[in-house]
Design an enzyme around this catalytic site. Structure first.
Site, PDB file in Angstrom:
ATOM      1  N   GLY A 104       0.864  -1.181   0.000  1.00 40.20           N
ATOM      2  CA  GLY A 104       0.000   0.000   0.000  1.00 40.20           C
ATOM      3  C   GLY A 104       0.899   1.229   0.000  1.00 40.20           C
ATOM      4  O   GLY A 104       2.041   1.175  -0.477  1.00 40.20           O
TER       5      GLY A 104
ATOM      6  N   ILE B 246       2.382   2.752   2.522  1.00 40.78           N
ATOM      7  CA  ILE B 246       3.593   2.612   3.353  1.00 40.78           C
ATOM      8  C   ILE B 246       4.574   1.658   2.661  1.00 40.78           C
ATOM      9  O   ILE B 246       5.778   1.921   2.611  1.00 40.78           O
ATOM     10  CB  ILE B 246       3.249   2.142   4.789  1.00 40.78           C
TER      11      ILE B 246
ATOM     12  N   ARG C 290      -2.670  -7.861  -2.300  1.00 42.55           N
ATOM     13  CA  ARG C 290      -3.979  -8.300  -2.808  1.00 42.55           C
ATOM     14  C   ARG C 290      -4.141  -7.930  -4.271  1.00 42.55           C
ATOM     15  O   ARG C 290      -4.674  -8.685  -5.062  1.00 42.55           O
ATOM     16  CB  ARG C 290      -5.096  -7.582  -2.024  1.00 42.55           C
TER      17      ARG C 290
ATOM     18  N   ARG D 277       0.967  -5.846  11.678  1.00 44.77           N
ATOM     19  CA  ARG D 277       0.236  -6.220  12.880  1.00 44.77           C
ATOM     20  C   ARG D 277       0.790  -7.544  13.421  1.00 44.77           C
ATOM     21  O   ARG D 277       1.064  -8.464  12.644  1.00 44.77           O
ATOM     22  CB  ARG D 277      -1.258  -6.410  12.578  1.00 44.77           C
TER      23      ARG D 277
ATOM     24  N   GLU E  23      -0.203  -6.827  22.766  1.00 39.58           N
ATOM     25  CA  GLU E  23       0.527  -5.590  23.095  1.00 39.58           C
ATOM     26  C   GLU E  23      -0.060  -4.950  24.336  1.00 39.58           C
ATOM     27  O   GLU E  23      -1.291  -4.883  24.448  1.00 39.58           O
ATOM     28  CB  GLU E  23       0.459  -4.613  21.919  1.00 39.58           C
TER      29      GLU E  23
ATOM     30  N   HIS F 216       5.823  -0.719  19.183  1.00 37.75           N
ATOM     31  CA  HIS F 216       4.802  -0.205  18.252  1.00 37.75           C
ATOM     32  C   HIS F 216       4.928   1.327  18.093  1.00 37.75           C
ATOM     33  O   HIS F 216       4.011   2.069  18.452  1.00 37.75           O
ATOM     34  CB  HIS F 216       3.395  -0.592  18.741  1.00 37.75           C
ATOM     35  N   ILE F 217       6.073   1.719  17.531  1.00 38.62           N
ATOM     36  CA  ILE F 217       6.329   3.162  17.397  1.00 38.62           C
ATOM     37  C   ILE F 217       6.450   3.578  15.927  1.00 38.62           C
ATOM     38  O   ILE F 217       7.090   4.579  15.605  1.00 38.62           O
ATOM     39  CB  ILE F 217       7.589   3.588  18.198  1.00 38.62           C
ATOM     40  N   GLY F 218       5.821   2.794  15.055  1.00 38.75           N
ATOM     41  CA  GLY F 218       5.916   3.071  13.611  1.00 38.75           C
ATOM     42  C   GLY F 218       5.651   4.516  13.244  1.00 38.75           C
ATOM     43  O   GLY F 218       6.380   5.127  12.473  1.00 38.75           O
TER      44      GLY F 218
END
Ligand code: 8YV
Length: 322
Positions: A157, A159, A179, A239, A268, A287-289
């Site tokens: 996508g 990102i 997809r 995820r 998490e 989880h600091i994307g």
């Protein structure tokens, strides 16, 4: 006339929330306990016209069926696996996310995690802080090259495409699985579409950026790790539940793959006694994307704008599914 009521499930900077206060009564969860307890969320949703939520807040059928005034849920994330968007739509509740504003920041993080894992940055930093560096040797903390290698992006996508752009700066060969075909990534970055199996077999770095859906849950398990090269490094910024973590631990212990860089986890926050965290070849971050001050500020502003627009009858952007 009574102002609409907005509940925000975390404490956000007051200067950002001020924009909403002109049109609504605003309450923020502000407690020692960082995450709003489920029963409080349900109680607040039952009176709210709008909710500003985080990924850890479940907006499910139970919540939505007892939220008679609710008009909008603005989720502070691009992902929305915490929200039942179909029940929301059936109940006439608009759901928004925060696409675009976090694309480059998240891609920067994905690429830094790849570099950190490949070049053993965290082990090196630890080594020096622990006073272990007392001589030089040729293979001291020798990692793996990134430039001119093959990157396999699962989930192409916005990102994914931004990660591909960074990879092209490192002269990497870019493979992807998605997809649907991403013609822009193919024409502009030379990304080559592959089946998942082909991608796993050929890539030196596998970067997972897929959202969590019924189709992607447990996408990476024993079989997929076995398909990867023994030298492969697996990066997950999508995820955690896309991965069977026990299988990842086994794959790393058996040498089926070489390393993993993980920003997301099955559960998490992950417990610090989790077996993944015992492995030196795992770089784990919480989880600091999208966590740069600039981007988180933009994400919060966007959520507030979406709520304000909805409550004042203006057109709302980034409505899901988008
Ligand atoms: C979130 C994320 O911002 O956007 C997403 O989907 O995973 C992160 O960028 C973070 O988890 C806060 O909800």
């Amino acid at each position: 006339m009574k102002k609409p009521y907005v509940f925000i499930t975390r404490k956000l900077p007051t200067q950002i929330v001020q924009a909403l206060e002109d049109v609504a009564e605003v309450k923020m969860w502000d407690s020692e306990e960082v995450q709003v307890p489920r029963e409080v969320l349900l109680e607040e949703a039952a009176k709210a016209d709008a909710l500003l939520t985080m990924l850890s807040d479940k907006v499910d059928e139970q919540l939505l069926s007892n939220a008679p005034n609710l008009k909008i849920v603005a989720n502070l994330a691009v992902g929305y696996d915490n929200i039942d968007i179909y029940t929301a739509a059936n109940n006439g509740v608009v759901v928004t996310n925060t696409p675009d504003v976090l694309t480059d920041t998240t891609a920067d993080l994905a690429f830094s995690l790849l570099l950190a894992t490949a070049r053993r940055i965290v082990e090196g930093a630890q080594y020096i802080k622990e006073g272990k560096w007392n001589s030089w040797s040729p293979f001291l903390l020798a990692g793996t090259d990134v430039h001119h290698k093959t990157i396999g992006i699962v989930g192409m996508g916005k990102i994914g495409q931004a990660v591909a752009k960074r990879a092209s700066g490192f002269d990497m060969e870019i493979l992807y699985h998605n997809r649907s075909r991403n013609t822009e990534a193919e024409t502009e970055l030379g990304a080559v579409y592959q089946s998942l199996e082909e991608l796993l077999k050929k890539s030196d770095y596998i970067v997972c950026l897929t959202p969590l859906t019924e189709e992607t849950k447990h996408l990476f398990g024993k079989e997929q790790f076995k398909m990867m090269k023994n030298s492969a490094i697996f990066i997950n910024v999508g995820r955690g539940q896309v991965v069977v973590e026990e299988d990842l631990v086994e794959a790393l212990k058996n040498g089926d793959i070489t390393g993993a860089g993980l920003d997301v986890f099955y559960q998490e926050p992950i417990s610090n006694s989790h077996p993944l965290l015992e492995l030196p070849q795992v770089v784990a971050i919480p989880h600091i994307g999208s966590a740069s001050v600039e981007t988180r500020t933009e994400m919060m502003e966007l959520c507030c704008k979406n709520i304000k627009d909805k409550l004042t009858g203006k057109e709302v952007k980034s409505i899901l599914p988008n």
